[in-house]
Motif scaffolding. Structure first.
Motif, PDB file in Angstrom:
ATOM      1  N   LEU A 177       0.817  -1.212   0.000  1.00  0.00           N
ATOM      2  CA  LEU A 177       0.000   0.000   0.000  1.00  0.00           C
ATOM      3  C   LEU A 177       0.851   1.263   0.000  1.00  0.00           C
ATOM      4  O   LEU A 177       0.628   2.189  -0.790  1.00  0.00           O
ATOM      5  CB  LEU A 177      -0.919  -0.006   1.218  1.00  0.00           C
ATOM      6  N   LEU A 223       2.755   1.769  -3.346  1.00  0.00           N
ATOM      7  CA  LEU A 223       1.869   2.259  -4.406  1.00  0.00           C
ATOM      8  C   LEU A 223       1.515   3.727  -4.181  1.00  0.00           C
ATOM      9  O   LEU A 223       1.479   4.526  -5.122  1.00  0.00           O
ATOM     10  CB  LEU A 223       0.598   1.419  -4.459  1.00  0.00           C
ATOM     11  N   GLU A 224       1.268   4.087  -2.928  1.00  0.00           N
ATOM     12  CA  GLU A 224       0.915   5.467  -2.627  1.00  0.00           C
ATOM     13  C   GLU A 224       2.076   6.410  -2.921  1.00  0.00           C
ATOM     14  O   GLU A 224       1.894   7.473  -3.525  1.00  0.00           O
ATOM     15  CB  GLU A 224       0.482   5.577  -1.171  1.00  0.00           C
ATOM     16  N   ALA A 284       0.494   5.959  -7.546  1.00  0.00           N
ATOM     17  CA  ALA A 284      -0.508   5.107  -8.178  1.00  0.00           C
ATOM     18  C   ALA A 284      -1.873   5.246  -7.521  1.00  0.00           C
ATOM     19  O   ALA A 284      -2.896   4.888  -8.129  1.00  0.00           O
ATOM     20  CB  ALA A 284      -0.052   3.644  -8.125  1.00  0.00           C
ATOM     21  N   LEU A 285      -1.901   5.729  -6.276  1.00  0.00           N
ATOM     22  CA  LEU A 285      -3.152   5.890  -5.540  1.00  0.00           C
ATOM     23  C   LEU A 285      -3.263   7.323  -5.031  1.00  0.00           C
ATOM     24  O   LEU A 285      -2.334   7.816  -4.400  1.00  0.00           O
ATOM     25  CB  LEU A 285      -3.205   4.933  -4.337  1.00  0.00           C
ATOM     26  N   ASP A 286      -4.386   7.972  -5.312  1.00  0.00           N
ATOM     27  CA  ASP A 286      -4.584   9.283  -4.703  1.00  0.00           C
ATOM     28  C   ASP A 286      -4.948   9.093  -3.234  1.00  0.00           C
ATOM     29  O   ASP A 286      -5.208   7.968  -2.778  1.00  0.00           O
ATOM     30  CB  ASP A 286      -5.633  10.107  -5.447  1.00  0.00           C
ATOM     31  N   THR A 287      -4.957  10.165  -2.476  1.00  0.00           N
ATOM     32  CA  THR A 287      -5.137  10.043  -1.025  1.00  0.00           C
ATOM     33  C   THR A 287      -6.457   9.388  -0.629  1.00  0.00           C
ATOM     34  O   THR A 287      -6.457   8.474   0.210  1.00  0.00           O
ATOM     35  CB  THR A 287      -4.994  11.416  -0.350  1.00  0.00           C
ATOM     36  N   THR A 302      -8.319   7.282  -2.293  1.00  0.00           N
ATOM     37  CA  THR A 302      -8.271   5.873  -2.680  1.00  0.00           C
ATOM     38  C   THR A 302      -7.339   5.096  -1.760  1.00  0.00           C
ATOM     39  O   THR A 302      -7.653   3.988  -1.327  1.00  0.00           O
ATOM     40  CB  THR A 302      -7.800   5.729  -4.138  1.00  0.00           C
ATOM     41  N   ALA A 303      -6.190   5.693  -1.453  1.00  0.00           N
ATOM     42  CA  ALA A 303      -5.233   5.031  -0.567  1.00  0.00           C
ATOM     43  C   ALA A 303      -5.814   4.850   0.822  1.00  0.00           C
ATOM     44  O   ALA A 303      -5.612   3.809   1.463  1.00  0.00           O
ATOM     45  CB  ALA A 303      -3.938   5.837  -0.509  1.00  0.00           C
ATOM     46  N   ALA A 351      -8.302   2.062   0.655  1.00  0.00           N
ATOM     47  CA  ALA A 351      -7.596   0.794   0.462  1.00  0.00           C
ATOM     48  C   ALA A 351      -6.907   0.362   1.752  1.00  0.00           C
ATOM     49  O   ALA A 351      -6.855  -0.836   2.060  1.00  0.00           O
ATOM     50  CB  ALA A 351      -6.575   0.930  -0.662  1.00  0.00           C
TER      51      ALA A 351
END
Length: 206
Positions: free
Chosen positions: A155, A158-159, A163-166, A168-169, A172
């Motif tokens: 996680l 990716l953050e 790859a992940l906006d806040t 979404t992160a 997740a």
């Protein structure tokens, strides 16, 4: 400029280098130049290049260890594990270069409790140990801790890679940690985790 400030600047420059370039490209001359000092200062303060790299890693270990040990223990071990995971994630987000150096290949690392006196994932392992003793978690503590660490590292990586906006992160993080824990918990805690996941996580603040 005193020795301590020179040391801090050298560690900062070496951290940036190691986080963005292959380790083998780091040279004492390049780091000294970036830090605005001499190669003699590097040898005097760190002994050699390996000593400088070790200092970078020590700073990363100490920083992450301080972040997770600041999490207070409560009567609910699952809450504690979730909070420790949140502290890990927050430290990685706030110190992306140190995180990259620590877990990006400068030196192999595993949550075994053997990485110096400040093993940065030891509090997580200890919380998992407690969960097993209290019959909240069912399994070998090291295997449980490793599964949590793998999920967390994926996680955070990716953050940090963008790859992940806040939002979404954040979502997740909640679902992944809950799902990982649910695979190891005994029946009653499993039901609570499921209800918590549907309601937004064990703890909504991380």
């Amino acid at each position: 400029m005193n020795d301590e400030s020179v040391k801090e600047r050298l560690v900062e420059c070496a951290t940036e280098w190691l986080a963005t370039r292959p380790r083998e490209t780091l040279t004492i001359r390049a780091v000294a130049t970036a830090a605005g000092t001499s190669t003699a200062a590097v040898y005097s303060l760190f002994g050699n290049k390996d000593g400088l790299i070790a200092a970078v890693r020590d700073e990363a270990v100490a920083g992450l260890f301080a972040a997770v040990t600041a999490v207070p223990a409560t009567e609910d071990v699952l809450d504690d594990i979730y909070a420790l995971a949140g502290a890990y994630r927050n430290w990685g987000r706030e110190h992306p270069q140190l995180y990259t150096v620590l877990f990006g290949g400068v030196q192999s690392f595993e949550p075994s409790g053997t990485v110096g006196t400040g093993d940065p994932v030891r509090p997580l392992v200890q919380a998992v140990d407690r969960g097993v003793v209290e019959s909240v978690l069912d399994g070998r503590a090291r295997a449980i801790a490793l599964s949590l660490w793998v999920a967390l590292h994926g996680l955070v990586t990716l953050e940090l890679a963008g790859a992940l906006d806040t939002p979404t992160a954040q979502a997740a993080f909640r679902t992944t940690i809950n799902a990982t824990l649910r695979g190891w918990v005994t029946p009653e805690p499993a039901r609570r985790l499921r209800r918590a996941e549907l309601g937004g996580g064990i703890r909504s603040q991380t």
